[in-house]
Scaffold this active site. Structure first.
Site, PDB file in Angstrom:
ATOM      1  N   ASN A 139       0.875  -1.168   0.000  1.00 37.81           N
ATOM      2  CA  ASN A 139       0.000   0.000   0.000  1.00 37.81           C
ATOM      3  C   ASN A 139       0.910   1.214   0.000  1.00 37.81           C
ATOM      4  O   ASN A 139       1.527   1.540   1.015  1.00 37.81           O
ATOM      5  CB  ASN A 139      -0.890  -0.025   1.245  1.00 37.81           C
ATOM      6  CG  ASN A 139      -1.875   1.123   1.266  1.00 37.81           C
ATOM      7  OD1 ASN A 139      -1.883   1.961   0.362  1.00 37.81           O
ATOM      8  ND2 ASN A 139      -2.687   1.189   2.304  1.00 37.81           N
ATOM      9  N   ARG A 146     -12.566  14.645   7.976  1.00 42.46           N
ATOM     10  CA  ARG A 146     -13.426  14.968   6.826  1.00 42.46           C
ATOM     11  C   ARG A 146     -14.866  15.132   7.297  1.00 42.46           C
ATOM     12  O   ARG A 146     -15.324  14.390   8.167  1.00 42.46           O
ATOM     13  CB  ARG A 146     -13.378  13.850   5.785  1.00 42.46           C
ATOM     14  CG  ARG A 146     -12.048  13.740   5.096  1.00 42.46           C
ATOM     15  CD  ARG A 146     -12.041  12.606   4.103  1.00 42.46           C
ATOM     16  NE  ARG A 146     -10.870  11.778   4.285  1.00 42.46           N
ATOM     17  CZ  ARG A 146     -10.830  10.464   4.106  1.00 42.46           C
ATOM     18  NH1 ARG A 146     -11.908   9.806   3.724  1.00 42.46           N
ATOM     19  NH2 ARG A 146      -9.723   9.810   4.295  1.00 42.46           N
ATOM     20  N   GLU A 182      -7.807  -6.206   5.290  1.00 39.07           N
ATOM     21  CA  GLU A 182      -7.776  -5.916   3.858  1.00 39.07           C
ATOM     22  C   GLU A 182      -6.580  -6.587   3.182  1.00 39.07           C
ATOM     23  O   GLU A 182      -6.676  -7.052   2.057  1.00 39.07           O
ATOM     24  CB  GLU A 182      -7.719  -4.407   3.641  1.00 39.07           C
ATOM     25  CG  GLU A 182      -9.012  -3.730   4.054  1.00 39.07           C
ATOM     26  CD  GLU A 182      -8.868  -2.243   4.246  1.00 39.07           C
ATOM     27  OE1 GLU A 182      -9.077  -1.517   3.277  1.00 39.07           O
ATOM     28  OE2 GLU A 182      -8.560  -1.801   5.358  1.00 39.07           O
ATOM     29  N   ARG A 203      -2.679  -2.337  -3.321  1.00 36.89           N
ATOM     30  CA  ARG A 203      -3.930  -1.645  -3.030  1.00 36.89           C
ATOM     31  C   ARG A 203      -3.982  -0.396  -3.912  1.00 36.89           C
ATOM     32  O   ARG A 203      -3.078   0.436  -3.867  1.00 36.89           O
ATOM     33  CB  ARG A 203      -3.963  -1.249  -1.559  1.00 36.89           C
ATOM     34  CG  ARG A 203      -5.225  -0.559  -1.202  1.00 36.89           C
ATOM     35  CD  ARG A 203      -5.278  -0.220   0.258  1.00 36.89           C
ATOM     36  NE  ARG A 203      -6.556   0.398   0.517  1.00 36.89           N
ATOM     37  CZ  ARG A 203      -6.943   0.820   1.695  1.00 36.89           C
ATOM     38  NH1 ARG A 203      -6.152   0.678   2.727  1.00 36.89           N
ATOM     39  NH2 ARG A 203      -8.115   1.368   1.856  1.00 36.89           N
ATOM     40  N   HIS A 206     -13.183   1.832   0.523  1.00 35.98           N
ATOM     41  CA  HIS A 206     -13.092   0.805   1.575  1.00 35.98           C
ATOM     42  C   HIS A 206     -13.697  -0.514   1.100  1.00 35.98           C
ATOM     43  O   HIS A 206     -14.100  -1.346   1.920  1.00 35.98           O
ATOM     44  CB  HIS A 206     -13.872   1.203   2.854  1.00 35.98           C
ATOM     45  CG  HIS A 206     -13.254   2.296   3.665  1.00 35.98           C
ATOM     46  ND1 HIS A 206     -14.016   3.181   4.389  1.00 35.98           N
ATOM     47  CD2 HIS A 206     -11.963   2.627   3.891  1.00 35.98           C
ATOM     48  CE1 HIS A 206     -13.218   4.031   5.016  1.00 35.98           C
ATOM     49  NE2 HIS A 206     -11.970   3.721   4.734  1.00 35.98           N
TER      50      HIS A 206
END
Ligand code: ADP
Length: 409
Positions: free
Chosen positions: A7, A246, A390, A96, A185
């Site tokens: 990643n 956010r 993940e 990813r 996600h």
């Protein structure tokens, strides 16, 4: 098969080395051989951390000026600590990749055509896709003969119907600029949905699920018979739930108002919405849920307000996704907050018993960072905590794609 999962960010690389011989989520034979990361790439104070269980973590601080050096150093350190005997044992790399646009609805081997496709998605994911691609270029240089697979955060959500992904803008903007809901996600939502079905021995068609990922970024997904039918994040990871920094859902006209009031540029707004909003913006002190909970306990009204907005938003989404699905079998919490914070789960589910969601307070309080049911016996909707993984799913996807096995999902 030993698979390196990467990643890659602007100044960081996270990695896991996973041994898997399965394309099936139900497999229990996979093993994380090692994991770690390099941070602050581009400086003379980059940190390289590696854990090769059962040995304790090792960490160094050194000059690492680019991603290629970072990956080379990481691989050398893994070898030094006996994660593998020789680099040739790494048989595939799984990357990813944040944004796959409308083109990628499943993992793929990266060839020139795919590389161009990921490049085309840079417009949609400008903060991540360039760095994800850089991870690919670097890995290709370091391991030129090894197949590389892209696993997209958006792919799982490509099954959404138009009614869920079309915005109320002139349709021409969808045609011209591909402005629509994509969702993110996806690998996490997909993983916990699979785990749920495995735990309750259900086929895909037998379970309608709502999965709630609460980390620094937060999103919620409605899954009907294994397929995503709606999700809270949109064109970007901005929309939906309140997040660490956010703001999530907001009246779009409020942004125009703010821009004109304070003469803010697009760049100013991007920073405001990405870095200074959400839990941090409301509380004025932290984006870290643990810190906010500690402050709330001491009577900090702003911290309490931030937590209240956070939980209320989740509750509203759960209600709306029950409406979207019609019938719901399971509700799954995951991500740093979802896995570890009983009070947030309790507050988000408070008052939902009419909708079939009833937490068992003692069960809920006892579940921190582990897989377990937290609803009362006989709750119409089974509420679960399922830690996400993940990297494992990326490794399994990579295995399957490299072996040319069909997509079971
Ligand atoms: P990321 O999205 O960056 O992967 P994580 O999934 O690790 O982030 O989630 C980070 C969030 O999880 C932070 O807000 C952190 O405070 C929160 N968190 C971690 N442990 C706990 C805990 N025990 N109680 C409450 N929140 C927690």
């Amino acid at each position: 098969m030993k698979i390196l999962v990467l990643n890659c960010g602007s100044s960081s690389i996270k990695f896991q080395l996973i041994e898997t011989d399965s394309d099936m989520i139900e497999s229990d034979t996979d093993r994380c051989i090692a994991k770690g990361g390099v941070e602050r790439i581009g400086t003379d104070e980059a940190t390289l951390k590696v854990v090769v269980p059962p040995n304790p973590p090792v960490s160094t601080t050194e000059e690492i000026l680019d991603h290629q050096t970072a990956l080379t150093r990481a691989i050398a350190t893994l070898k030094e600590h006996h994660a593998f005997a020789d680099i040739s044992q790494i048989q595939a790399v799984g990357h990813r990749v944040l944004h796959g646009g409308e083109r990628f609805s499943a993992p793929v081997i990266i060839d020139q055509d795919v590389e161009e496709g990921i490049q085309q998605c840079i417009e949609l994911g400008p903060l991540h896709n360039p760095h994800n691609l850089r991870g690919y270029y670097v890995a290709r240089k370091v391991m030129p003969l090894v197949p590389q697979v892209a696993v997209f955060d958006t792919a799982f959500h490509q099954s959404m119907p138009p009614q869920a992904y079309i915005y109320g803008l002139p349709y021409s903007y969808y045609r011209r600029y591909h402005i629509r809901r994509y969702g993110f996600h996806g690998t996490s939502h997909r993983y916990v949905a699979f785990r749920y079905r495995k735990i309750f021995k259900k086929q895909r068609e037998e379970a309608n699920l709502i999965t709630v990922h609460l980390g620094n970024g937060c999103s919620i997904t409605a899954i009907e018979k294994g397929l995503c039918v709606d999700t809270s994040m949109g064109l970007t990871p901005q929309e939906g739930l309140l997040m660490g920094t956010r703001c999530g859902d907001i009246d779009s006209a409020a942004l125009l108002y703010l821009m004109s009031k304070d003469e803010l540029t697009v760049h100013d707004m991007s920073i405001l919405l990405n870095k200074f909003s959400g839990l941090y913006g409301i509380s004025g002190e932290s984006n870290d849920m643990r810190e906010l909970q500690a402050a709330e306990k001491k009577g900090d009204a702003q911290a309490k307000l931030a937590i209240d907005v956070f939980c209320y938003r989740i509750k509203k989404y759960i209600g709306s996704y029950i409406a979207a699905l019609g019938h719901v079998d399971g509700l799954v919490f995951t991500g740093g907050i979802g896995e570890n914070s009983p009070p947030i789960r309790a507050q988000a589910c408070d008052g939902l018993s009419e909708l079939g969601i009833q937490l068992d307070p003692a069960r809920n309080a006892a579940v921190v960072g582990k897989e377990s049911e937290i609803s009362v016996a006989g709750s119409r909707v089974k509420v679960m905590v399922i830690p996400t993984n993940e990297e494992l799913l990326i490794a399994r996807d990579t295995f399957r794609v490299v072996r040319g096995l069909p997509n079971p999902h």
